[in-house]
Design an enzyme around this catalytic site. Structure first.
Site: not given
Ligand SMILES: Cc1ncc(COP(=O)(O)O)c(C=O)c1O
Length: 407
Positions: A118, A195, A198, A221, A362
């Site tokens: 991401h 990370d 998800q 989420k 993203c």
């Molecule tokens: C895999 C992943 N990492 C990071 C993020 C970013 O999360 P946040 O919006 O809480 O910063 C997302 C958000 O969609 C995501 O799907």
């Protein structure tokens, strides 16, 4: 899992929008929030709307105790050794940036990622490449969309100081073999940042069992409120990470020309915090824990198998990531021949009130590397039903009949 009982907790599911009930398939972006979470937020504003950790009066003490209790609950949820290993952030992105920028990377150090990060990992890594002179090593996925452990071992060396990877992909739903990756990274002396944005909503992310050094997740989420992220920093490493934001509450003392940072987690929580959000996060963790993560994942995969079975044999539909729905959790990302992903999402929104995401999610670099313009993404969660999934698959079949025939 009793989906019809669960659905009653989500007011929006019984709200007609444009004359029809919504079919919400965008939980990988933000889940819906149950009344238990919104009640907790309202209770904060109505009953103890003060700030934590500063004033000594009774209301402030109440907020402090509530926030401490949420920190403990989050620590337990991720099996962290101590509540102080958990810091509240404004989202997962802030947590990921805190570690990537704060871990003291130097010119010549190497950082390893997957090829489907991401932007919340990809962009800060590119920024430390640009500003610090760090070298970025990317592990290309195997042809079937799974993690290529041999390719990973090839890029590892003593120069790698940080391995930062997306535990569950927000494009394909694939979850990488984290423990194996952590063990290999540690054997080279590298730290690992996962990370888990998800993964955390539907998989046990046991930071102790994984032996991971850092982990970030998003409350929104996981049925939690907007504006709260969760950062895990292993206790012994906390003092080695410098915060991204400096100011009030993050320091023990300041003088004319000096300051002293508080130990973690306070050093990462500078300025007044999102107390209603923190309290709501506690209610969200309690809510999804009471359903059970194993049950949640099982439900997601059951629905995913149904979608996959209905559409996998269509020549006009291509599914992103591994073909096996067991490897894609609650995500079903796809393209329909002769239609853009945005067209698919808009047509299904207009015709069936199906709310899903479309575009590059993203993960622009992932799509650019593959020469694909994006995809439509259906993400299911605890409130989605088999009937909803059938509406989707029938609607997609109609689309392929109408638009893809003969193309
Ligand atoms: C895999 C992943 N990492 C990071 C993020 C970013 O999360 P946040 O919006 O809480 O910063 C997302 C958000 O969609 C995501 O799907």
């Amino acid at each position: 899992m009793d989906v019809s009982k669960t659905r009653k907790d989500f007011a929006v599911l019984s709200r007609e929008i444009g004359g029809k009930l919504p079919i919400y398939f965008d939980s990988a972006c933000q889940t819906l929030r149950p009344r238990q979470v919104t009640d907790a937020i309202v209770e904060y504003y109505e009953s103890y709307p003060a700030c934590a950790g500063r004033s000594v009066h009774k209301l402030a003490t109440e907020v402090s105790l509530k926030c401490d209790a949420v920190r403990s609950r989050v620590a337990e949820f991720f099996n962290a050794e101590n509540p102080t290993d958990i810091a509240f952030m404004k989202n997962a992105t802030e947590g990921l940036n805190t570690v990537i920028f704060g871990s003291g990377l130097k010119a010549g150090d190497e950082v390893v990622t997957t090829d489907y990060e991401h932007n919340s990992v990809h962009v800060p890594v590119l920024e430390v490449v640009r500003t610090v002179g760090v070298r970025h090593r990317m592990v290309r996925s195997a042809k079937d969309g799974t993690f290529d452990i041999e390719a990973f071992e090839k890029v590892m060396s003593k120069k790698v100081k940080l391995v930062t990877m997306c535990l569950t992909s927000n494009v394909t739903g694939y979850t990488l073999p984290a423990k194996e990756i952590v063990d290999i990274a540690h054997s080279y002396g590298a730290k690992v940042l996962l990370d888990a944005a998800q993964a955390a909503p539907s998989r046990k992310v046991d930071v102790k069992a994984l032996d991971v050094d850092f982990m970030a997740a998003s409350a929104h989420k996981m049925c939690g409120p907007s504006g709260v992220g969760l950062l895990y920093v292993r206790g012994d490493l906390g003092e080695s990470i410098s915060p991204r934001i400096f100011g009030g509450h993050g320091v023990t003392d300041t003088n004319v020309a000096s300051f002293e940072l508080l130990p973690p987690p306070e050093r990462f929580e500078t300025g007044l915090q999102n107390y209603s959000g923190i309290v709501g996060t506690g209610a969200a963790i309690q809510y999804i824990s009471s359903i059970g993560l194993d049950e949640i994942l099982d439900h997601e995969i059951t629905l995913n198998k149904r979608m996959t079975r209905a559409l996998i044999n269509s020549d006009a539909v291509s599914i992103m990531g591994p073909s096996d729905p067991n490897l894609r959790g609650g995500l079903f990302s796809f393209n329909v021949k002769a239609l853009s992903a945005h067209d698919v999402a808009m047509i299904l929104d207009n015709s069936k009130n199906i709310m899903m995401r479309s575009g590059m999610h993203c993960c622009h670099a992932y799509f650019h590397m593959r020469g694909i313009e994006g995809c439509a993404r259906v993400s299911v969660y605890i409130y989605n039903t088999r009937e909803e999934v059938d509406v989707l698959t029938e609607a997609v079949k109609d689309l392929t009949d109408k638009f893809s025939a003969g193309s």
